[in-house]
Design a protein around this motif. Structure first.
Motif, PDB file in Angstrom:
ATOM      1  N   LYS A 178     -71.907 -11.078  11.783  1.00  0.00           N
ATOM      2  CA  LYS A 178     -70.706 -11.791  12.223  1.00  0.00           C
ATOM      3  C   LYS A 178     -70.338 -11.517  13.686  1.00  0.00           C
ATOM      4  N   ASN A 207     -63.656 -20.612  13.514  1.00  0.00           N
ATOM      5  CA  ASN A 207     -62.583 -20.477  12.527  1.00  0.00           C
ATOM      6  C   ASN A 207     -63.108 -19.957  11.195  1.00  0.00           C
ATOM      7  N   GLY A 210     -63.325 -16.403  11.170  1.00  0.00           N
ATOM      8  CA  GLY A 210     -62.067 -15.708  11.394  1.00  0.00           C
ATOM      9  C   GLY A 210     -61.775 -15.418  12.844  1.00  0.00           C
ATOM     10  N   ALA A 211     -62.454 -16.119  13.752  1.00  0.00           N
ATOM     11  CA  ALA A 211     -62.215 -15.920  15.184  1.00  0.00           C
ATOM     12  C   ALA A 211     -61.320 -17.027  15.699  1.00  0.00           C
ATOM     13  N   ARG A 212     -60.257 -16.669  16.420  1.00  0.00           N
ATOM     14  CA  ARG A 212     -59.314 -17.659  16.908  1.00  0.00           C
ATOM     15  C   ARG A 212     -59.878 -18.394  18.115  1.00  0.00           C
TER      16      ARG A 212
END
Length: 225
Positions: A178, A207, A210-212
């Motif tokens: 990840k 997204n 989980g990365a903005r």
């Protein structure tokens, strides 16, 4: 008076003879070299034009065979093109067409060497880059992830930076790596034009991990997730 002119003419003739005896051989060879160079250039131009015409005909044969699903003819025509006209732009383009037809038919083992040739031997830098990207895609389909990353680790023209980073992100995501995937997707996101629709797909991938997106936009290439 006539004798005077005769003497002048004789002197001029003697000067011409002296000049020619001194420089004549050199002048002759210079003219031979110039005329030979012009003939060689014209011959080369004719040869290049003929090569391009024959390569174009074989490239069209590859395209037609691919559209009709005649994979035997695809391989045959591309083989002729590769062996006889490897240095032409048509060879690289036809290689991509041939590889796609083979891959679409599930003939991965046949598509791989074609893409490997394009990636290494195509005359056009852009075709070589596409060959590497598509070969990496075939290797991903075979779950040969390390080999795919090796293809993506070479040098690429700057305009391919976003696609290379995105493909690397895909490979790392498939390997459950990840942090590495997020770094590559961020590189891809930053390299893409804000108006590019593909940027939305990269955003969705970020997204999903989980990365903005705002973090991706602010981060510099190589930053941690």
């Amino acid at each position: 008076m006539a004798n005077h002119f005769d003497l002048q003419e004789q002197e001029q003739l003697d000067q011409i003879k002296h000049f020619w005896n001194t420089w004549g051989t050199l002048i002759t060879w210079v003219l031979i070299v110039i005329m030979g160079g012009l003939a060689a250039w014209n011959g080369y131009q004719f040869w290049q034009g003929r090569q391009a015409q024959q390569a174009a005909a074989l490239a069209e044969a590859v395209e037609a065979a691919a559209q009709s699903g005649d994979l035997v003819r695809v391989e045959q025509a591309f083989g002729d093109l590769k062996s006889g006209y490897a240095g032409t732009a048509q060879a690289g383009q036809a290689g991509l067409v041939a590889a796609k037809a083979l891959a679409d038919a599930g003939k991965w083992d046949a598509a791989k060497p074609v893409l490997a040739w394009v990636a290494e031997k195509a005359a056009d830098e852009g075709y070589r880059a596409l060959g590497k990207l598509r070969l990496a895609g075939v290797l991903v389909e075979e779950k040969a992830y390390d080999d795919a990353l090796a293809q993506l680790s070479g040098s690429f023209p700057v305009e391919f930076a976003a696609m290379v980073a995105d493909r690397k992100g895909d490979v790392f995501a498939l390997q459950d790596k990840k942090p590495e995937a997020v770094v590559e997707y961020r590189r891809a996101y930053q390299a893409l034009d804000e108006r590019a629709e593909y940027r939305l797909l990269v955003e969705a991938k970020l997204n999903a991990l989980g990365a903005r997106v705002d973090a991706a936009a602010a981060a510099q290439p190589g930053s941690a997730a």
